[in-house]
Design an enzyme around this catalytic site. Structure first.
Site, PDB file in Angstrom:
ATOM      1  N   LYS A 115       0.970  -1.323  -0.313  1.00  0.00           N
ATOM      2  CA  LYS A 115       0.077   0.129   0.058  1.00  0.00           C
ATOM      3  C   LYS A 115       1.067   1.502   0.093  1.00  0.00           C
ATOM      4  O   LYS A 115       2.024   1.164   0.253  1.00  0.00           O
ATOM      5  CB  LYS A 115      -0.537   0.154   1.153  1.00  0.00           C
ATOM      6  CG  LYS A 115      -2.231   0.982   0.895  1.00  0.00           C
ATOM      7  CD  LYS A 115      -2.984  -0.139   0.398  1.00  0.00           C
ATOM      8  CE  LYS A 115      -4.397   1.030   0.255  1.00  0.00           C
ATOM      9  NZ  LYS A 115      -5.519   0.244  -0.154  1.00  0.00           N
ATOM     10  N   GLY A 164     -21.020   6.364   4.046  1.00  0.00           N
ATOM     11  CA  GLY A 164     -19.996   6.707   3.631  1.00  0.00           C
ATOM     12  C   GLY A 164     -20.626   6.538   1.766  1.00  0.00           C
ATOM     13  O   GLY A 164     -20.633   5.588   1.374  1.00  0.00           O
ATOM     14  N   VAL A 165     -21.021   7.659   0.538  1.00  0.00           N
ATOM     15  CA  VAL A 165     -21.494   7.522  -0.075  1.00  0.00           C
ATOM     16  C   VAL A 165     -20.161   8.492  -1.224  1.00  0.00           C
ATOM     17  O   VAL A 165     -20.307   9.139  -2.070  1.00  0.00           O
ATOM     18  CB  VAL A 165     -22.805   7.994  -0.585  1.00  0.00           C
ATOM     19  CG1 VAL A 165     -23.624   7.373  -0.488  1.00  0.00           C
ATOM     20  CG2 VAL A 165     -22.244   9.287   0.192  1.00  0.00           C
ATOM     21  N   GLY A 166     -18.738   8.220  -0.980  1.00  0.00           N
ATOM     22  CA  GLY A 166     -17.709   8.616  -1.964  1.00  0.00           C
ATOM     23  C   GLY A 166     -17.760   7.651  -3.407  1.00  0.00           C
ATOM     24  O   GLY A 166     -19.371   6.956  -3.797  1.00  0.00           O
ATOM     25  N   VAL A 222     -17.205   4.438  -3.804  1.00  0.00           N
ATOM     26  CA  VAL A 222     -17.614   3.260  -4.420  1.00  0.00           C
ATOM     27  C   VAL A 222     -18.969   3.565  -3.041  1.00  0.00           C
ATOM     28  O   VAL A 222     -19.684   2.864  -4.084  1.00  0.00           O
ATOM     29  CB  VAL A 222     -16.613   2.724  -2.745  1.00  0.00           C
ATOM     30  CG1 VAL A 222     -17.480   1.256  -3.443  1.00  0.00           C
ATOM     31  CG2 VAL A 222     -15.237   2.541  -3.766  1.00  0.00           C
TER      32      VAL A 222
HETATM   33  P1  NAD Z   1     -13.724   7.712  -1.312  1.00  0.00           P
HETATM   34  O1  NAD Z   1     -12.822   8.995  -0.828  1.00  0.00           O
HETATM   35  O2  NAD Z   1     -14.224   8.316  -2.463  1.00  0.00           O
HETATM   36  O3  NAD Z   1     -15.799   7.666  -0.294  1.00  0.00           O
HETATM   37  C1  NAD Z   1     -15.348   8.150   1.362  1.00  0.00           C
HETATM   38  C2  NAD Z   1     -16.136   8.684   1.661  1.00  0.00           C
HETATM   39  O4  NAD Z   1     -16.218   8.425   3.264  1.00  0.00           O
HETATM   40  C3  NAD Z   1     -16.086  10.279   1.321  1.00  0.00           C
HETATM   41  O5  NAD Z   1     -17.121  10.931   0.319  1.00  0.00           O
HETATM   42  C4  NAD Z   1     -16.261  10.423   2.873  1.00  0.00           C
HETATM   43  O6  NAD Z   1     -16.533  11.875   2.671  1.00  0.00           O
HETATM   44  C5  NAD Z   1     -16.747   9.347   3.408  1.00  0.00           C
HETATM   45  N1  NAD Z   1     -16.051   9.291   4.859  1.00  0.00           N
HETATM   46  C6  NAD Z   1     -15.048   9.936   5.052  1.00  0.00           C
HETATM   47  N2  NAD Z   1     -15.510   9.710   7.225  1.00  0.00           N
HETATM   48  C7  NAD Z   1     -16.824   9.737   6.749  1.00  0.00           C
HETATM   49  C8  NAD Z   1     -17.264   9.333   8.145  1.00  0.00           C
HETATM   50  N3  NAD Z   1     -16.950   9.133   9.379  1.00  0.00           N
HETATM   51  N4  NAD Z   1     -18.587   9.129   8.451  1.00  0.00           N
HETATM   52  C9  NAD Z   1     -19.126   9.361   6.696  1.00  0.00           C
HETATM   53  N5  NAD Z   1     -19.107   9.026   5.724  1.00  0.00           N
HETATM   54  C10 NAD Z   1     -17.576   9.508   5.831  1.00  0.00           C
HETATM   55  O7  NAD Z   1     -13.499   6.482  -0.921  1.00  0.00           O
HETATM   56  P2  NAD Z   1     -13.853   5.070  -1.237  1.00  0.00           P
HETATM   57  O8  NAD Z   1     -12.797   4.694  -2.591  1.00  0.00           O
HETATM   58  O9  NAD Z   1     -14.896   5.090  -2.111  1.00  0.00           O
HETATM   59  O10 NAD Z   1     -13.431   4.197  -0.377  1.00  0.00           O
HETATM   60  C11 NAD Z   1     -14.097   3.922   0.435  1.00  0.00           C
HETATM   61  C12 NAD Z   1     -13.401   3.150   1.206  1.00  0.00           C
HETATM   62  O11 NAD Z   1     -13.745   1.600   0.645  1.00  0.00           O
HETATM   63  C13 NAD Z   1     -12.153   3.053   1.695  1.00  0.00           C
HETATM   64  O12 NAD Z   1     -11.809   2.712   3.560  1.00  0.00           O
HETATM   65  C14 NAD Z   1     -11.600   2.374   0.914  1.00  0.00           C
HETATM   66  O13 NAD Z   1     -10.019   1.644   1.153  1.00  0.00           O
HETATM   67  C15 NAD Z   1     -12.318   1.359   0.545  1.00  0.00           C
HETATM   68  N6  NAD Z   1     -11.992   0.142  -0.677  1.00  0.00           N
HETATM   69  C16 NAD Z   1     -12.084   1.166  -1.583  1.00  0.00           C
HETATM   70  C17 NAD Z   1     -11.620   0.522  -3.138  1.00  0.00           C
HETATM   71  C18 NAD Z   1     -11.977   1.221  -4.359  1.00  0.00           C
HETATM   72  O14 NAD Z   1     -12.446   0.411  -5.129  1.00  0.00           O
HETATM   73  N7  NAD Z   1     -11.753   2.681  -4.376  1.00  0.00           N
HETATM   74  C19 NAD Z   1     -11.533  -0.460  -2.852  1.00  0.00           C
HETATM   75  C20 NAD Z   1     -11.186  -1.458  -1.745  1.00  0.00           C
HETATM   76  C21 NAD Z   1     -11.616  -0.647  -0.607  1.00  0.00           C
END
Ligand code: NAD
Length: 343
Positions: free
Chosen positions: A81, A175-177, A179
């Site tokens: 990582k 969390g609605v980022g 993923v």
């Molecule tokens: P991202 O940054 O696009 O989304 C994360 C979201 O969580 C953001 O909207 C952020 O504002 C929100 N957030 C942060 N702290 C918060 C809280 N306390 N309460 C509510 N919302 C909160 O990231 P992502 O790519 O969507 O990844 C999300 C999670 O999934 C991470 O833990 C990441 O490691 C994991 N993940 C992602 C992938 C991928 O393909 N992107 C793959 C495996 C695992």
């Protein structure tokens, strides 16, 4: 100066590289946990931490998690990582510099997007190294943003846990980022009720715009729902939150959801079914691995569609062996790693 020798998250990591460039204002870490099954695959997280030590702890924990995730998904990759915890004003130059450090590892580590990183960041890294994925490709070849594949894998797991159908079920999304939003869309399209919370007002608004109900971040885990789905950052399942969880199932993409080992037992004691994070969120790394190996999108889709079967096997093993689901998953992975080391 980070005192890495005393970090409790060190767990036989093969390499830890510090990427510092004062002139650029860049500080980062690359942690290679294991290359037993192949090059260490894992995204690059761009995030700010209260202390520099926290960035190292995150890199160490996340890289170990990648070893487990990749082994569970039966990918020819080990676990690593990247974490960038200070980014200078010239972001592209910082990512190029990070790419030089990836290149210096001669293929021991392959990077891609993680929280806070974009396709543009990967393109900048790719100017300095070929050990990078997450860049869109043409002609049906795997590539690009891994998030939609992660969303699909989690969606299929939620469906499997709910007996094959999400219609009229309630899912609480933390969390609605990238993923979480993709998952929100898939769930709404299939008739689920979605309650969402996010610290980002813009991301929450985007989810509300497609039909999600919204609630406070401090309350999302307490919502009465069929599934609580953590898709923000790690350690959200802990001694404080577990007694308050309002759903009988926890299934989401966030990495390292359990704050401690005991939290898996706490969930079990409450009768909550926990879908181990690294089993269900493998869609993204499946895509990264296929991109790196030059495989097709069709191969990615077939592998992502197999994720729920793997989850069911883990949950069945947990039941048979009287273990918490994360313990059963870890046991399966440790056996696979031991077999690879013997070979
Ligand atoms: P991202 O940054 O696009 O989304 C994360 C979201 O969580 C953001 O909207 C952020 O504002 C929100 N957030 C942060 N702290 C918060 C809280 N306390 N309460 C509510 N919302 C909160 O990231 P992502 O790519 O969507 O990844 C999300 C999670 O999934 C991470 O833990 C990441 O490691 C994991 N993940 C992602 C992938 C991928 O393909 N992107 C793959 C495996 C695992």
């Amino acid at each position: 100066m980070i005192n890495w020798r005393e970090n409790s998250a060190l767990d036989g990591h093969e390499q830890v590289v510090f990427v510092n460039d004062e002139a650029l204002g860049l500080a980062g870490i690359i942690a290679v946990h294991s290359t037993a099954l192949g090059p260490a695959g894992g995204g690059c997280r761009i995030w700010s931490y209260a202390k520099d030590e926290d960035a190292l702890t995150d890199a160490l924990r996340l890289s170990r998690g990648m070893t487990y995730k990749n082994a569970m998904a039966e990918l020819p990759m080990g676990g690593g990582k990247g974490v960038v915890y200070r980014m200078g004003a010239d972001r592209a130059a910082c990512m190029e510099r990070f790419g030089e450090s990836v290149e210096a590892l001669s293929g021991a580590y392959v990077t891609a997007e993680d929280v806070g990183a974009s396709v543009a960041d990967m393109r900048a890294i790719a100017r300095r190294t070929s050990y990078v994925a997450g860049i869109p490709k043409e002609g049906g070849r795997a590539g690009g943003d891994p998030s939609p594949w992660t969303s699909l894998g989690v969606h299929l797991c939620i469906k499997a846990l709910l007996g094959g159908d999400v219609a009229n079920c309630t899912i609480a999304l933390q969390g609605v980022g990238a993923v979480g939003f993709g998952l929100c869309k898939l769930l709404l399209e299939e008739g689920a009720r979605v309650i969402a919370a996010d610290v980002s007002a813009a991301n929450l608004e985007r989810a509300a715009g497609i039909g999600a109900e919204v609630t406070d971040v401090a309350r999302i885990h307490t919502c009465e729902a069929d599934v609580f789905s953590p898709n923000a950052l790690g350690a959200g399942l802990n001694a404080c939150t577990i007694p308050e969880i309002g759903a009988p199932i926890v299934c989401g993409a966030a990495n390292n959801q359990l704050e401690t080992e005991e939290d898996g037992a706490r969930l079990l004691a409450r009768g909550i079914v926990y879908a181990p994070d690294y089993v269900v969120n493998a869609g993204g790394i499946i895509n990264v691995s296929a991109e790196y190996l030059g495989e097709s999108e069709a191969a990615v889709e077939a592998r992502v569609r197999a994720v729920p079967q793997r989850l069911v096997r883990v949950l069945e093993a947990a039941k048979t062996e009287g273990l918490a689901p994360h313990e059963a998953a870890d046991r399966i992975v440790r056996e696979r790693l031991a077999a690879a080391k013997r070979v």
